[in-house]
Design a protein around this motif. Sequence first.
Motif, PDB file in Angstrom:
ATOM      1  N   ALA A  58       0.838  -1.203   0.000  1.00 45.45           N
ATOM      2  CA  ALA A  58       0.000   0.000   0.000  1.00 45.45           C
ATOM      3  C   ALA A  58       0.869   1.248   0.000  1.00 45.45           C
ATOM      4  N   LEU A  59       1.916   1.266   0.824  1.00 50.65           N
ATOM      5  CA  LEU A  59       2.804   2.434   0.872  1.00 50.65           C
ATOM      6  C   LEU A  59       3.501   2.661  -0.471  1.00 50.65           C
ATOM      7  N   ARG A  60       3.892   1.574  -1.128  1.00 50.85           N
ATOM      8  CA  ARG A  60       4.559   1.716  -2.426  1.00 50.85           C
ATOM      9  C   ARG A  60       3.603   2.250  -3.487  1.00 50.85           C
ATOM     10  N   ALA A  68       2.342   8.514   3.265  1.00 51.50           N
ATOM     11  CA  ALA A  68       0.936   8.242   3.562  1.00 51.50           C
ATOM     12  C   ALA A  68       0.745   8.030   5.058  1.00 51.50           C
ATOM     13  N   ASN A  69      -0.425   8.403   5.548  1.00 54.85           N
ATOM     14  CA  ASN A  69      -0.716   8.182   6.961  1.00 54.85           C
ATOM     15  C   ASN A  69      -1.368   6.815   7.154  1.00 54.85           C
ATOM     16  N   ALA A  70      -1.485   6.407   8.410  1.00 48.69           N
ATOM     17  CA  ALA A  70      -2.012   5.074   8.719  1.00 48.69           C
ATOM     18  C   ALA A  70      -3.450   4.904   8.251  1.00 48.69           C
ATOM     19  N   GLY A  71      -4.245   5.946   8.320  1.00 46.61           N
ATOM     20  CA  GLY A  71      -5.630   5.860   7.855  1.00 46.61           C
ATOM     21  C   GLY A  71      -5.702   5.565   6.370  1.00 46.61           C
ATOM     22  N   VAL A  73      -3.390   4.055   4.587  1.00 47.48           N
ATOM     23  CA  VAL A  73      -2.931   2.665   4.417  1.00 47.48           C
ATOM     24  C   VAL A  73      -4.069   1.711   4.755  1.00 47.48           C
ATOM     25  N   ARG A  74      -4.752   1.955   5.860  1.00 50.82           N
ATOM     26  CA  ARG A  74      -5.861   1.095   6.290  1.00 50.82           C
ATOM     27  C   ARG A  74      -6.946   1.045   5.224  1.00 50.82           C
ATOM     28  N   ASP A  75      -7.274   2.183   4.644  1.00 47.79           N
ATOM     29  CA  ASP A  75      -8.295   2.227   3.590  1.00 47.79           C
ATOM     30  C   ASP A  75      -7.877   1.418   2.373  1.00 47.79           C
ATOM     31  N   ARG A  76      -6.601   1.452   2.022  1.00 46.03           N
ATOM     32  CA  ARG A  76      -6.117   0.736   0.833  1.00 46.03           C
ATOM     33  C   ARG A  76      -6.072  -0.767   1.054  1.00 46.03           C
ATOM     34  N   ILE A  77      -5.764  -1.190   2.278  1.00 43.64           N
ATOM     35  CA  ILE A  77      -5.698  -2.614   2.574  1.00 43.64           C
ATOM     36  C   ILE A  77      -7.097  -3.209   2.612  1.00 43.64           C
ATOM     37  N   GLY A  78      -8.048  -2.439   3.130  1.00 43.99           N
ATOM     38  CA  GLY A  78      -9.412  -2.940   3.230  1.00 43.99           C
ATOM     39  C   GLY A  78      -9.570  -3.902   4.383  1.00 43.99           C
ATOM     40  N   GLY A  79     -10.654  -4.599   4.375  1.00 39.48           N
ATOM     41  CA  GLY A  79     -10.913  -5.534   5.462  1.00 39.48           C
ATOM     42  C   GLY A  79     -11.374  -4.812   6.699  1.00 39.48           C
ATOM     43  N   THR A 137      -4.063  -1.390  14.698  1.00 42.53           N
ATOM     44  CA  THR A 137      -3.307  -2.525  14.146  1.00 42.53           C
ATOM     45  C   THR A 137      -2.378  -2.039  13.054  1.00 42.53           C
ATOM     46  N   VAL A 138      -2.882  -1.169  12.190  1.00 45.82           N
ATOM     47  CA  VAL A 138      -2.054  -0.629  11.102  1.00 45.82           C
ATOM     48  C   VAL A 138      -0.909   0.194  11.681  1.00 45.82           C
ATOM     49  N   VAL A 139      -1.195   1.004  12.687  1.00 44.91           N
ATOM     50  CA  VAL A 139      -0.143   1.803  13.322  1.00 44.91           C
ATOM     51  C   VAL A 139       0.916   0.887  13.941  1.00 44.91           C
ATOM     52  N   THR A 140       0.488  -0.199  14.578  1.00 42.27           N
ATOM     53  CA  THR A 140       1.436  -1.150  15.167  1.00 42.27           C
ATOM     54  C   THR A 140       2.325  -1.767  14.099  1.00 42.27           C
TER      55      THR A 140
END
Length: 141
Positions: A35-37, A43-46, A48-54, A60-63
Motif C-alpha cells: 500500500a505504501l509503495r 501516507a498516513n495510517a488511515g 494505508v488502512r483504507d487501501r488494505i481494506g478488510g 493494528t495498522v499503526v502497530t
Amino acid sequence: MNGPTPAVRRSSVPDSSRPSRRRAQGELETEVLAALRAADGPANAGWVRDRIGGDLAYTTVVTILARLHAKDVVTRRREGRSFVWTPTSDEAGLAARKMRKVLDAGPDREAVLTSFLTSLPDSDEQVLRDLLRRADEEAAD
C-alpha cells in the motif's frame, strides 16, 4: 428500573456471519508495504488502512507501521498529530535486506553462501556471475 445500563457482554464465540481468516506470518507487513509503495508520496495510517481494506483496526495498522519502522523498512515524519510513512526501498531492496539478515544470522557465512550458490538454477547462477564480473570491472576503473 433506574440506574446504569448493564454492560453488553460479548460472546467468546466467533461471529459465524463473518468469515474468519488468519493471515500468514508477515502477510500483513507485506500488504502494508504494498500500500505504501502504491502511494504517490508519504501516507498516513488511515490511508494505508483504507487501501488494505478488510476490518483492520487503525491501531493494528499503526502497530505494523511501527514494527516496520523499527526494522528500518519505512521512515516516518510527524505531520500534525500523527505520522506519515514512506518505504525505504522497493521490493528488490526489501528482499535483499531479508537475504542479508539470514546470511548475517548464519554461524558459517561461507557455508551459507556456498549452499545458496549451489542451489541456484543455472540461469540465476549466470546472472550472479555477470553481476560479480561487472562489479569487479567497475572497481578496477
